[in-house]
Design an enzyme around this catalytic site. Structure first.
Site, PDB file in Angstrom:
ATOM      1  N   ASP A  56      -6.746   1.088   1.759  1.00 46.75           N
ATOM      2  CA  ASP A  56      -7.844   0.113   1.698  1.00 46.75           C
ATOM      3  C   ASP A  56      -9.219   0.631   2.143  1.00 46.75           C
ATOM      4  O   ASP A  56      -9.318   1.333   3.156  1.00 46.75           O
ATOM      5  CB  ASP A  56      -7.567  -1.065   2.655  1.00 46.75           C
ATOM      6  CG  ASP A  56      -6.169  -1.601   2.562  1.00 46.75           C
ATOM      7  OD1 ASP A  56      -5.384  -1.144   1.731  1.00 46.75           O
ATOM      8  OD2 ASP A  56      -5.860  -2.508   3.367  1.00 46.75           O
ATOM      9  N   GLU A 242      -3.215 -10.463   2.257  1.00 42.08           N
ATOM     10  CA  GLU A 242      -3.863  -9.392   3.022  1.00 42.08           C
ATOM     11  C   GLU A 242      -5.358  -9.360   2.682  1.00 42.08           C
ATOM     12  O   GLU A 242      -5.782  -9.862   1.647  1.00 42.08           O
ATOM     13  CB  GLU A 242      -3.233  -8.037   2.664  1.00 42.08           C
ATOM     14  CG  GLU A 242      -1.723  -7.995   2.915  1.00 42.08           C
ATOM     15  CD  GLU A 242      -1.081  -6.643   2.613  1.00 42.08           C
ATOM     16  OE1 GLU A 242      -0.316  -6.162   3.451  1.00 42.08           O
ATOM     17  OE2 GLU A 242      -1.336  -6.063   1.543  1.00 42.08           O
TER      18      GLU A 242
HETATM   19  C1  FRU Z   1      -3.250  -3.637   2.533  1.00 44.41           C
HETATM   20  C2  FRU Z   1      -2.655  -3.314   3.892  1.00 44.41           C
HETATM   21  C3  FRU Z   1      -3.314  -4.148   4.967  1.00 44.41           C
HETATM   22  C4  FRU Z   1      -3.090  -3.321   6.201  1.00 44.41           C
HETATM   23  C5  FRU Z   1      -3.222  -1.916   5.672  1.00 44.41           C
HETATM   24  C6  FRU Z   1      -2.330  -0.920   6.323  1.00 44.41           C
HETATM   25  O1  FRU Z   1      -3.096  -2.615   1.608  1.00 44.41           O
HETATM   26  O2  FRU Z   1      -1.257  -3.501   3.873  1.00 44.41           O
HETATM   27  O3  FRU Z   1      -2.802  -5.460   5.084  1.00 44.41           O
HETATM   28  O4  FRU Z   1      -4.028  -3.604   7.200  1.00 44.41           O
HETATM   29  O5  FRU Z   1      -2.921  -1.976   4.285  1.00 44.41           O
HETATM   30  O6  FRU Z   1      -2.612   0.372   5.898  1.00 44.41           O
END
Ligand code: FRU
Length: 530
Positions: A56, A242
């Protein structure tokens, strides 16, 4: 299946895949016999990490002439692992300078996704005289033991007083304790001005909690209180929620609305990860959705745009809401055939609220800054098209990095499918098109080269046409191993990656099963950003 159980299972699967002991030697997707680094798939004008794993985008904030981009990063492997915040800055959203890792895991856990803002009034008291601090708010993910499904998530804070070059963790971390809910993460924070209900402005946080959104408020970024919940019955719930984002957007009709972005995994319209959105109102406490509960709106119908959010603190004079997403999918992100590095971001996009017959919809446009990349250009003449017509052959140089704009008049079309085909001399291809019978856009990467690293990769993906009328426009950004389609002024978006065994330098327009009128267009060879 019970939703929570379903989410727990899905999350467990996602995390288990990512959480093998991750050293470069054991990383799941390293080809033992490979001398091929996957560098041939390195995108030229998109953001990619210098090496190893990225997911992300995080902490995107504009400060003192620089766009900051942090990202989920595991510097020791090309698959997901203990998360850090990688860091880069740019003055124009196109040319990025890589900086040292900004945040490392500590005793409270890995550093998961979150946001950053400029604390202009030093409400946190973490700034120095006359110098507002940059504040990052992120999720701490504490893997309680070797079993990755056993974890504790809380929210933490870090600050910088030197334009984001170095960061200190706040001593009072975590700033929000876990209330006994497993999936509790990805804070996005913004300043909410004083209004008729409340005399003082305050910080608002939107947080993903299981498959809901929780809102919090704070006077100073360190003390938070719970405000409200949204989403129990709204939108899609095929997976965990998320990376939320909540912001005001003025519609082209002048109406002011609030947009809530929300990533969901799995449960996307074409499988796996995707980003849905809601249009509604926020009164400082509660978000209300304008649309029927069972309606799901998708920011992007491609397989490869996840966890995207928007930049904070873009100057008001700029007026843009600028978005960036992770151009991959948890179904196969850790298996794609690149080895020294993994994953790219989408091109930065501006978000717009447009009035359509169906109601207000979010449209995306590539940011204008990208146009500095244009070099040779060729105008596409008005013509009647039947079958295939090569357009790349008119370029002075073959190129796998192109921008293409084409407008069709479909009022008298007899073709079943129209669009653009990218191909190579091996007969591999990606087709980006519109099906006039089903009235839907599609991207087909079934015969696009390397696809067997995951059974979820290959496929033909579809999207409803939101645009209306006889003029259908496609605007494509092609970059070695990706194509982003902005259909009908960005009202239908499809972002997809691919891995051809030889570069796609052949580009053709096509009309299958009949004819279509081409009104015109342009093709540009895009240069590397260096
Ligand atoms: C989304 C996610 C978020 C988390 C991060 C962990 O892709 O799963 O919810 O904070 O990636 O790398």
């Amino acid at each position: 299946m019970n939703t929570l159980l379903h989410i727990a299972t899905v999350r467990l699967l996602a995390l288990v895949i990512g959480c093998q002991p991750t050293t470069p030697e054991t990383a799941k997707a390293v080809k033992a016999d490979s001398t091929d680094s996957g560098e041939q798939y390195r995108l030229v004008y998109h953001f990619t990490p210098p090496q190893q794993w990225m997911n992300d985008p995080n902490g995107m904030v504009f400060y003192d002439g620089e766009y900051h981009l942090f990202y989920q990063h595991y510097p020791d492997s090309n698959v997901w692992g203990p998360m850090h915040w990688g860091h880069a800055v740019s003055e124009d959203l196109v040319h990025w300078e890589h900086l040292p890792i900004a945040l490392y895991p500590d005793s409270l856990g890995y550093i998961f996704s979150g946001s950053a803002i400029v604390d202009h009034n030093n409400t946190s008291s973490l700034g120095t005289d006359g110098n507002p601090p940059l504040i990052a708010i992120f999720t701490y993910h504490d893997p309680a033991d070797e079993n990755e499904d056993n974890y504790l998530q809380t929210q933490g804070l870090a600050y910088s007083n030197d334009r984001g070059r170095t960061w200190a963790k706040y001593e009072g971390n975590p700033v929000i304790e876990n209330p006994g809910i497993k999936d509790f993460r990805d804070p996005k924070v913004f300043w909410y001005e004083a209004d008729q209900n409340r005399a003082a402005g305050r910080w608002v946080m939107v947080l993903a909690v299981d498959d809901r959104i929780h809102l919090y408020e704070s006077p100073n970024l360190t003390e938070w209180s719970y405000l409200s919940e949204f989403g129990e019955n709204s939108g899609s719930h095929g997976g965990v929620w998320e990376c939320p984002d909540l912001f005001r957007l003025t519609a082209d009709s002048g109406e002011q609305k609030w947009v809530l972005l929300l990533s969901i995994n799995p449960g996307g319209p074409n499988g796996g990860s995707a980003t849905q959105y809601f249009v509604g109102d926020f009164d400082g406490t509660t978000f209300t959705n304008d649309n029927p509960d069972d309606m799901s709106l998708w920011l992007d119908y491609g397989k490869d745009n996840y966890a995207g959010v928007t930049w904070s603190d873009i100057p008001e004079s700029d007026e843009r809401r600028i978005f960036l997403g992770w151009m991959s999918n948890w179904q196969y992100g850790q298996e794609v055939p690149t080895y020294t590095w993994r994953s790219a971001m989408t091109v930065p996009r501006t978000l717009h609220l447009v009035k359509t017959e169906a109601g207000l919809r979010v449209a995306s446009q590539p940011v204008d800054e990208l146009y500095v990349l244009r070099k040779d250009s060729i105008a596409l003449e008005a013509t009647t098209l039947q079958g295939n017509r090569s357009i790349s052959s008119q370029l002075t140089q073959p190129s796998p990095t192109l921008e293409l704009k084409v407008e069709f008049d479909i009022s008298e079309a007899t073709a079943r499918e129209i669009g653009v085909k990218l191909s190579n001399s091996l007969g591999e291809e990606v087709i980006i098109g519109y099906n006039l019978v089903d009235q839907e856009y599609f991207v087909d990467r079934t015969n696009a080269g390397e696809t067997d690293f995951s059974e979820d990769f290959s496929g033909r993906f579809t999207a409803d046409r939101v645009g209306e009328g006889d003029i259908l426009s496609m605007h494509l950004f092609i970059d070695v191993a990706s194509v982003e389609l902005f259909g009908d002024d960005g009202t239908t978006i499809m972002s997809n990656i691919f891995f051809p065994n030889e570069e796609f330098t052949q580009v053709a327009l096509f009309a299958k099963g009949g004819k279509v009128q081409i009104i015109g267009g342009e093709i540009y060879n895009l240069k590397a950003k260096v």
